[in-house]
Design a protein around this motif. Structure first.
Motif, mmCIF file in Angstrom:
data_model
loop_
_atom_site.group_PDB
_atom_site.id
_atom_site.type_symbol
_atom_site.label_atom_id
_atom_site.label_comp_id
_atom_site.label_asym_id
_atom_site.label_seq_id
_atom_site.Cartn_x
_atom_site.Cartn_y
_atom_site.Cartn_z
ATOM 1 N N MET A 167 0.831 -1.192 0.000
ATOM 2 C CA MET A 167 0.000 0.000 0.000
ATOM 3 C C MET A 167 0.879 1.261 0.000
ATOM 4 O O MET A 167 2.056 1.210 0.356
ATOM 5 N N PRO A 168 0.299 2.413 -0.390
ATOM 6 C CA PRO A 168 1.046 3.665 -0.249
ATOM 7 C C PRO A 168 1.479 3.866 1.202
ATOM 8 O O PRO A 168 0.748 3.541 2.133
ATOM 9 N N ASN A 169 2.671 4.385 1.386
ATOM 10 C CA ASN A 169 3.232 4.643 2.722
ATOM 11 C C ASN A 169 3.517 3.367 3.508
ATOM 12 O O ASN A 169 3.586 3.406 4.737
ATOM 13 N N ALA A 170 3.680 2.229 2.820
ATOM 14 C CA ALA A 170 4.070 1.007 3.528
ATOM 15 C C ALA A 170 5.554 1.011 3.864
ATOM 16 O O ALA A 170 6.017 0.204 4.661
ATOM 17 N N GLY A 171 6.302 1.920 3.228
ATOM 18 C CA GLY A 171 7.731 2.020 3.498
ATOM 19 C C GLY A 171 8.597 1.458 2.398
ATOM 20 O O GLY A 171 9.781 1.186 2.624
ATOM 21 N N LYS A 172 8.040 1.298 1.213
ATOM 22 C CA LYS A 172 8.807 0.705 0.109
ATOM 23 C C LYS A 172 9.993 1.581 -0.299
ATOM 24 O O LYS A 172 11.103 1.094 -0.495
ATOM 25 N N SER A 173 9.739 2.878 -0.438
ATOM 26 C CA SER A 173 10.818 3.788 -0.836
ATOM 27 C C SER A 173 11.904 3.845 0.233
ATOM 28 O O SER A 173 13.101 3.894 -0.080
ATOM 29 N N THR A 174 11.501 3.828 1.495
ATOM 30 C CA THR A 174 12.486 3.846 2.580
ATOM 31 C C THR A 174 13.328 2.572 2.557
ATOM 32 O O THR A 174 14.547 2.614 2.767
ATOM 33 N N LEU A 175 12.698 1.430 2.277
ATOM 34 C CA LEU A 175 13.431 0.166 2.241
ATOM 35 C C LEU A 175 14.415 0.133 1.079
ATOM 36 O O LEU A 175 15.570 -0.264 1.255
ATOM 37 N N ILE A 176 13.984 0.555 -0.098
ATOM 38 C CA ILE A 176 14.890 0.501 -1.245
ATOM 39 C C ILE A 176 16.057 1.467 -1.064
ATOM 40 O O ILE A 176 17.178 1.197 -1.494
ATOM 41 N N ALA A 177 15.813 2.591 -0.386
ATOM 42 C CA ALA A 177 16.902 3.514 -0.102
ATOM 43 C C ALA A 177 17.862 2.947 0.939
ATOM 44 O O ALA A 177 19.058 3.232 0.919
#
Length: 353
Positions: A167-177
């Motif tokens: 879902m949006p804001n699940a933390g995907k971008s934070t994890l990939i970074a």
């Protein structure tokens, strides 16, 4: 640069040059015979998989691509020159299909791969080709053949070993970074990611895999809700999906289990093959849960979600549990890569050695 993953183009290979009717006119050669040359072939249209490109935006502004026609044949046995080819550079992962029928014609999957997508027409024959024992002065010639013309649809599917789903804001971008060299946009509002991000995760020397962070999904995405199903296709080429779940949402009324089930339902609606891909559960933001109740909440989630696969507890923000996740993913991806490689053929001379 704006990310564009779909474009339509018209291409036309060059027509072949016409053959020539000509006869020798030389002193002391009363019957010099035919010397009309053939026309040159038309230019081809090639597609090149360029690893330096990651979008089809250039084709939005340049839709028509034509190769030059071949030159006509001339007298004195001179053939026409071939038309110049043209090379269209496209990102790796581009699918080229017929715009009218939808039939997939080509796929650019390997960096540097070059494919002829439209063949130039052959040149016509000059009259020297028609000379025979009974026809010493032929006046026949043939026109050049037309080059291929096509209306094509270009579709880019990101090439990645691992896809992040959630879902949006699940933390995907934070994890990939946290685990790769990608630097996606991160903020506290939904749909921060508006296009797929690719990151290379390095586990060790010559040990790495590619992870794709795609825009967050919402219920109804398969029908085009939210950012739509156009981004779901970027998960189709991955080897394993990491289903990221926010285990500690800010809104207490949000049920993480219901959100996770909604994502799985969207996958099944969109593509059953995508639904059948290996899917690992990654419970994120465990740093926001008291250590005393963390294990109980994880068990409750897994039980209600009715999940029996691998489960990882991580905090993409503090990097807790990320190393174990990365190593497990690499081992899985590497084992699939080894299994897909063809077995080496043994020389018959050494089979009994």
């Amino acid at each position: 640069m704006k990310f564009v993953d779909e474009a339509y183009i018209d291409i036309a290979a060059g027509d072949g040059g016409n053959g020539c009717v000509s006869f020798r006119h030389e002193k002391y050669k009363e019957f010099g015979g035919p010397n009309g040359g053939d026309g040159g072939r038309g230019g081809h249209v090639w597609a090149l998989a360029d690893p330096n490109l990651n979008t089809l935006v250039d084709f939005r502004f340049s839709r028509r691509h034509e190769a030059k026609r071949g030159e006509h044949g001339m007298g004195s046995d001179m053939f026409g020159a071939a038309g110049d080819d043209i090379l269209l550079k496209m990102p790796v992962g581009t699918i080229i299909s017929d715009a009218e029928t939808g039939e997939v014609l080509y796929e650019l999957l390997t960096p540097g791969e070059q494919i002829m997508i439209a063949k130039g027409g052959d040149g016509g024959f000059g009259n020297m080709r028609f000379k025979s024992a009974i026809n010493r002065a032929p006046r026949q010639k043939t026109p050049g053949w037309p080059g291929e013309k096509k209306n094509l649809k270009l579709e880019l599917k990101v090439l990645a070993d691992v896809g992040l789903l959630g879902m949006p804001n699940a933390g995907k971008s934070t994890l990939i970074a946290a685990v790769s060299n990608a630097r996606p946009k991160i903020a506290d509002y939904p749909f921060t990611t508006l296009h797929p991000n690719l990151g290379v995760v390095r586990v060790g020397p010559e040990q790495s895999f590619v992870v794709a962070d795609v825009p967050g999904l919402i219920e109804g995405a398969a029908e085009g809700a939210g950012l739509g199903h156009q981004f779901l296709r970027h998960l189709q080429r991955t080897r394993v999906l990491l289903h990221l779940v926010d285990l500690a949402p800010f809104d207490d009324s949000v049920d993480p289990v219901a959100q996770a089930k909604a994502i799985v339902a969207e996958l099944k609606k969109y593509d059953h093959a995508l639904y059948e891909k290996p899917r690992w559960l990654v419970l994120n933001k465990v740093d926001m849960i008291d250590a005393a109740e963390r294990e109980a909440r994880v068990k409750d989630f897994v039980k209600r979600f009715k999940y029996k696969g691998p489960v990882f507890q991580i905090s993409a923000l503090t990097h807790e549990g990320c190393d174990q996740l990365v190593k497990a993913v690499y081992q899985h991806v590497h084992s699939l890569q080894v299994a897909e490689q063809p077995a080496a053929e043994i020389d018959p001379r050494f089979q009994d050695v």
